[in-house]
Design an enzyme around this catalytic site. Structure first.
Site, PDB file in Angstrom:
ATOM      1  N   GLU A 126      18.440  23.919  20.120  1.00 42.92           N
ATOM      2  CA  GLU A 126      17.123  23.704  20.720  1.00 42.92           C
ATOM      3  C   GLU A 126      16.044  24.513  20.000  1.00 42.92           C
ATOM      4  OE1 GLU A 126      17.595  22.211  25.116  1.00 42.92           O
ATOM      5  OE2 GLU A 126      17.970  24.356  25.033  1.00 42.92           O
ATOM      6  N   CYS A 139       9.414  28.451  18.386  1.00 39.73           N
ATOM      7  CA  CYS A 139      10.489  29.346  18.793  1.00 39.73           C
ATOM      8  C   CYS A 139      11.797  28.771  18.246  1.00 39.73           C
ATOM      9  CB  CYS A 139      10.498  29.428  20.316  1.00 39.73           C
ATOM     10  SG  CYS A 139      11.793  30.479  20.939  1.00 39.73           S
ATOM     11  N   CYS A 146      25.708  32.423  21.996  1.00 42.23           N
ATOM     12  CA  CYS A 146      25.458  33.836  21.683  1.00 42.23           C
ATOM     13  C   CYS A 146      26.728  34.615  22.006  1.00 42.23           C
ATOM     14  CB  CYS A 146      24.288  34.351  22.530  1.00 42.23           C
ATOM     15  SG  CYS A 146      23.688  35.979  22.020  1.00 42.23           S
ATOM     16  N   CYS A 150      23.805  38.776  28.074  1.00 41.71           N
ATOM     17  CA  CYS A 150      22.763  39.345  28.928  1.00 41.71           C
ATOM     18  C   CYS A 150      22.767  38.532  30.228  1.00 41.71           C
ATOM     19  CB  CYS A 150      21.416  39.279  28.237  1.00 41.71           C
ATOM     20  SG  CYS A 150      21.463  40.109  26.631  1.00 41.71           S
ATOM     21  N   CYS A 153      20.128  35.661  31.087  1.00 38.60           N
ATOM     22  CA  CYS A 153      19.787  34.704  30.026  1.00 38.60           C
ATOM     23  C   CYS A 153      20.726  33.510  30.058  1.00 38.60           C
ATOM     24  CB  CYS A 153      19.868  35.410  28.674  1.00 38.60           C
ATOM     25  SG  CYS A 153      19.693  34.284  27.275  1.00 38.60           S
ATOM     26  N   GLY A 211      20.517  32.622  20.524  1.00 43.06           N
ATOM     27  CA  GLY A 211      21.273  33.492  19.631  1.00 43.06           C
ATOM     28  C   GLY A 211      20.630  34.828  19.325  1.00 43.06           C
ATOM     29  N   GLU A 212      21.436  35.706  18.725  1.00 39.41           N
ATOM     30  CA  GLU A 212      20.990  37.047  18.349  1.00 39.41           C
ATOM     31  C   GLU A 212      20.797  37.060  16.823  1.00 39.41           C
ATOM     32  OE1 GLU A 212      19.933  40.139  19.513  1.00 39.41           O
ATOM     33  OE2 GLU A 212      19.809  40.324  17.353  1.00 39.41           O
ATOM     34  N   SER A 243      13.149  38.719  17.334  1.00 45.09           N
ATOM     35  CA  SER A 243      13.454  39.432  18.582  1.00 45.09           C
ATOM     36  C   SER A 243      14.935  39.777  18.626  1.00 45.09           C
ATOM     37  CB  SER A 243      13.092  38.535  19.777  1.00 45.09           C
ATOM     38  OG  SER A 243      13.518  39.137  20.978  1.00 45.09           O
ATOM     39  N   SER A 265      14.134  43.399  23.007  1.00 45.69           N
ATOM     40  CA  SER A 265      14.358  42.995  24.397  1.00 45.69           C
ATOM     41  C   SER A 265      14.806  44.229  25.169  1.00 45.69           C
ATOM     42  CB  SER A 265      15.456  41.932  24.446  1.00 45.69           C
ATOM     43  OG  SER A 265      15.005  40.772  23.810  1.00 45.69           O
ATOM     44  N   LEU A 266      13.849  44.931  25.752  1.00 45.18           N
ATOM     45  CA  LEU A 266      14.176  46.208  26.400  1.00 45.18           C
ATOM     46  C   LEU A 266      14.670  45.981  27.842  1.00 45.18           C
ATOM     47  CD1 LEU A 266      14.197  49.246  25.838  1.00 45.18           C
ATOM     48  CD2 LEU A 266      11.907  49.360  26.829  1.00 45.18           C
ATOM     49  N   HIS A 267      13.798  45.452  28.679  1.00 42.97           N
ATOM     50  CA  HIS A 267      14.151  44.972  30.028  1.00 42.97           C
ATOM     51  C   HIS A 267      14.568  46.022  31.051  1.00 42.97           C
ATOM     52  CE1 HIS A 267      13.730  41.168  28.116  1.00 42.97           C
ATOM     53  NE2 HIS A 267      14.918  41.135  27.579  1.00 42.97           N
ATOM     54  N   ASN A 342      12.367  33.450  33.904  1.00 49.87           N
ATOM     55  CA  ASN A 342      12.464  31.995  33.986  1.00 49.87           C
ATOM     56  C   ASN A 342      13.821  31.628  34.555  1.00 49.87           C
ATOM     57  OD1 ASN A 342       9.902  31.276  32.730  1.00 49.87           O
ATOM     58  ND2 ASN A 342      10.777  32.191  30.887  1.00 49.87           N
ATOM     59  N   CYS A 385      11.396  30.979  27.748  1.00 46.01           N
ATOM     60  CA  CYS A 385      12.287  32.041  27.248  1.00 46.01           C
ATOM     61  C   CYS A 385      13.566  32.093  28.043  1.00 46.01           C
ATOM     62  CB  CYS A 385      11.662  33.411  27.461  1.00 46.01           C
ATOM     63  SG  CYS A 385      10.341  33.773  26.403  1.00 46.01           S
TER      64      CYS A 385
HETATM   65  N1  SAH Z   1      18.759  37.298  21.251  1.00 52.44           N
HETATM   66  C1  SAH Z   1      17.435  37.724  21.017  1.00 52.44           C
HETATM   67  C2  SAH Z   1      16.425  36.609  20.887  1.00 52.44           C
HETATM   68  C3  SAH Z   1      16.557  35.442  21.821  1.00 52.44           C
HETATM   69  S1  SAH Z   1      16.133  35.697  23.506  1.00 52.44           S
HETATM   70  C4  SAH Z   1      17.019  38.690  22.091  1.00 52.44           C
HETATM   71  O1  SAH Z   1      17.729  38.837  23.080  1.00 52.44           O
HETATM   72  O2  SAH Z   1      15.987  39.333  21.914  1.00 52.44           O
HETATM   73  C5  SAH Z   1      14.340  35.742  23.501  1.00 52.44           C
HETATM   74  C6  SAH Z   1      13.742  36.547  24.651  1.00 52.44           C
HETATM   75  O3  SAH Z   1      13.865  35.863  25.900  1.00 52.44           O
HETATM   76  C7  SAH Z   1      14.416  37.897  24.832  1.00 52.44           C
HETATM   77  O4  SAH Z   1      13.477  38.900  25.064  1.00 52.44           O
HETATM   78  C8  SAH Z   1      15.234  37.645  26.058  1.00 52.44           C
HETATM   79  O5  SAH Z   1      15.584  38.845  26.669  1.00 52.44           O
HETATM   80  C9  SAH Z   1      14.303  36.790  26.883  1.00 52.44           C
HETATM   81  N2  SAH Z   1      14.954  36.083  27.972  1.00 52.44           N
HETATM   82  C10 SAH Z   1      16.251  35.706  28.058  1.00 52.44           C
HETATM   83  N3  SAH Z   1      16.474  35.062  29.224  1.00 52.44           N
HETATM   84  C11 SAH Z   1      15.302  35.024  29.890  1.00 52.44           C
HETATM   85  C12 SAH Z   1      14.884  34.436  31.126  1.00 52.44           C
HETATM   86  N4  SAH Z   1      15.727  33.758  31.881  1.00 52.44           N
HETATM   87  N5  SAH Z   1      13.598  34.589  31.502  1.00 52.44           N
HETATM   88  C13 SAH Z   1      12.730  35.240  30.702  1.00 52.44           C
HETATM   89  N6  SAH Z   1      13.052  35.780  29.514  1.00 52.44           N
HETATM   90  C14 SAH Z   1      14.326  35.675  29.094  1.00 52.44           C
HETATM   91 FE1  SF4 Z   2      21.897  36.470  23.504  1.00 51.66          FE
HETATM   92 FE2  SF4 Z   2      19.300  37.231  23.495  1.00 51.66          FE
HETATM   93 FE3  SF4 Z   2      20.312  35.755  25.512  1.00 51.66          FE
HETATM   94 FE4  SF4 Z   2      21.029  38.296  25.253  1.00 51.66          FE
HETATM   95  S1  SF4 Z   2      18.954  37.531  25.690  1.00 51.66           S
HETATM   96  S2  SF4 Z   2      22.403  36.574  25.684  1.00 51.66           S
HETATM   97  S3  SF4 Z   2      21.087  38.511  23.039  1.00 51.66           S
HETATM   98  S4  SF4 Z   2      20.106  35.130  23.372  1.00 51.66           S
END
Ligand code: SAH
Ligand code: SF4
Length: 429
Positions: A126, A139, A146, A150, A153, A211-212, A243, A265-267, A342, A385
């Site tokens: 996608e 994007c 992945c 997380c 995600c 993906g990462e 990212s 991606s700190l969170h 999201n 995202c």
């Molecule tokens: N793997 C990488 C890049 C892809 S994710 C990473 O984790 O950074 C892109 C961004 O979307 C990251 O900051 C991720 O934490 C965020 N993300 C993942 N799931 C989400 C969700 N359900 N709602 C909002 N942001 C999300």
């Molecule tokens: Fe993979 Fe990024 Fe999703 Fe974490 S947030 S599972 S690293 S795609």
């Protein structure tokens, strides 16, 4: 030669399988070769050494400035060389399996890339386009699925199928430019939204899809260097953001070798919670991650690192968390991006209430960080995202072994044969 796999020895009711008939190897892609690879490719096609640079420049221009996807359009390249190129290489785009346009103009494409060996299957990926008044952001995905998990995600629920190659990462940009009419002398097609004025449709690229990217660094790097090449697609490195969930040992290398912008991606601001949300934190905790950010090559007030923080109701959205966030980032040239969570089917989290996001943003604002909340886009088509996920699955190891054995004309492991037979029966029902 076609190899027929006869399961009769293992199971008299089982069907015969002909793996060779199921697989036609795709031609190598010309897109995704860097300049050195391209010179070598031309050499192997018999182009005399003194002509190679000129031919490589011409090809580069056709592929990345003009965006052609067939060799016949390359009018300044001799017919004979065009046909040798076409025999050895492909510049075809991947198939677009689905295209969805959100009410807010966000577009999402599902692209299918062919398998490169008989032990693989095609994969679906996608890619999302987010138009704004002054920019258009693509994007891009770097992996199918992945390895990380997380918990908030959607992609994290899809096991890694495989890394994308440099040409597959670039193809996402080329396909999007086709669909958006983003090549010279083209207009935005009806039904698509793009920025106003003479801003190009895709002015920014973020590696925030599936993906990462730092677990597929070599391919990502190659693709980004081609995308930012000044004689090709020519995207400014300041408009490319990678990212990462925090693969600390790769961060320095990423800055030194690509020069692109970094997002983290700190969170969460405490290790205990981050271990839960971003399990990679157990390996590379917050303090180490922030150290890597302080040392990111080229980081400065003009080139800040973006810290992404997903707003999860009752989990990480207290004002104490906001204050701790500001304190942690002190001294790092940073931007803060608060991302309303999201939702996706089956998630255990809720998005923070809007009032709480505003209160959290106020604390961040007062500490000097401007406009920190990212407006959710494309939620109605699951394009926001963290909502991306495709149906692609990894071929199980037993099936790969069975196919390889058949291709090599060897007997299959009895266990694998039984497994294959059972699956064939189940699929037939
Ligand atoms: N793997 C990488 C890049 C892809 S994710 C990473 O984790 O950074 C892109 C961004 O979307 C990251 O900051 C991720 O934490 C965020 N993300 C993942 N799931 C989400 C969700 N359900 N709602 C909002 N942001 C999300
Ligand atoms: Fe993979 Fe990024 Fe999703 Fe974490 S947030 S599972 S690293 S795609």
């Amino acid at each position: 030669m076609s190899v027929t796999l006869d399961l009769a020895a293992h199971n008299s009711n089982a069907p015969t399988v002909d793996p060779a008939a199921l697989f036609a190897a795709p031609k190598q892609q010309l897109v995704g070769l860097d300049r050195a690879d391209l010179l070598e490719a031309l050499g192997s096609l018999g182009v005399p050494e003194k002509q190679r640079r000129m031919r490589a420049r011409q090809l580069w221009n056709w592929l990345y400035v003009r965006g052609v996807s067939d060799f016949d359009s390359m009018s300044n390249i001799a017919k004979d060389l065009r046909s040798r190129l076409a025999d050895a290489y492909s510049i075809e785009r991947p198939e677009i399996v689905a295209e969805q346009i959100s009410q807010d103009g966000t577009a999402k494409w599902l692209m299918r890339f062919p398998a490169s060996s008989p032990t693989e299957q095609p994969v679906d990926v996608e890619t999302v386009y987010i138009p704004e008044a002054d920019r258009g952001t693509l994007c891009v995905s770097s992996q199918v699925g992945c390895t990380l998990t997380c918990t908030f995600c959607h992609t994290g629920t899809q096991k890694l199928v495989r890394n994308l190659t440099a040409d597959e990462i670039l193809a996402q940009i080329l396909v999007a430019r086709d669909r958006l009419g983003d090549w010279p002398d083209q207009e935005t097609p009806a039904g698509m939204t793009a920025p106003a004025g003479d801003v190009r449709a895709i002015s920014n690229v973020v590696l925030m899809g599936m993906g990462e990217p730092l677990y597929n660094f070599d391919h990502v790097k190659k693709a980004l260097l081609i995308a930012s090449d000044g004689e090709g697609i020519s995207l400014s490195k300041r408009r490319i953001t990678l990212s990462t969930s925090g693969v600390v040992p790769q961060i320095e290398k990423c800055g030194a070798e690509t020069g692109v912008m970094l997002a983290i991606s700190l969170h969460a601001v405490r290790d205990e919670l981050r271990n839960e949300l971003v399990p990679l934190n157990k390996k590379y905790p917050i303090a180490e991650l922030l150290d890597a950010c302080r040392n990111y090559p080229g980081v400065s007030n003009a080139k800040r690192i973006t810290f992404e923080y997903v707003m999860l109701k009752g989990v990480n959205d207290s004002l104490a968390d906001a204050k701790e966030l500001v304190r942690l980032l002190k001294g790092i040239p940073a931007k803060i991006n608060l991302i309303p969570f999201n939702p996706w089917p089956g998630t255990r989290y809720d998005c923070s209430d809007w009032d709480q996001i505003e209160r959290f943003a106020d604390v961040v604002n007062r500490a000097g960080y401007a406009s920190p909340v990212r407006t959710p886009r494309g939620r109605d088509i699951l394009a926001a995202c963290g909502q991306l996920k495709s149906e692609s699955e990894r071929i199980p190891a037993w099936k790969k072994r069975a196919i390889s054995a058949a291709l090599a004309g060897e007997d299959m492991d009895t266990h694998d044969a039984a497994h294959l037979a059972a699956r064939s029966d189940a699929e037939a029902e």
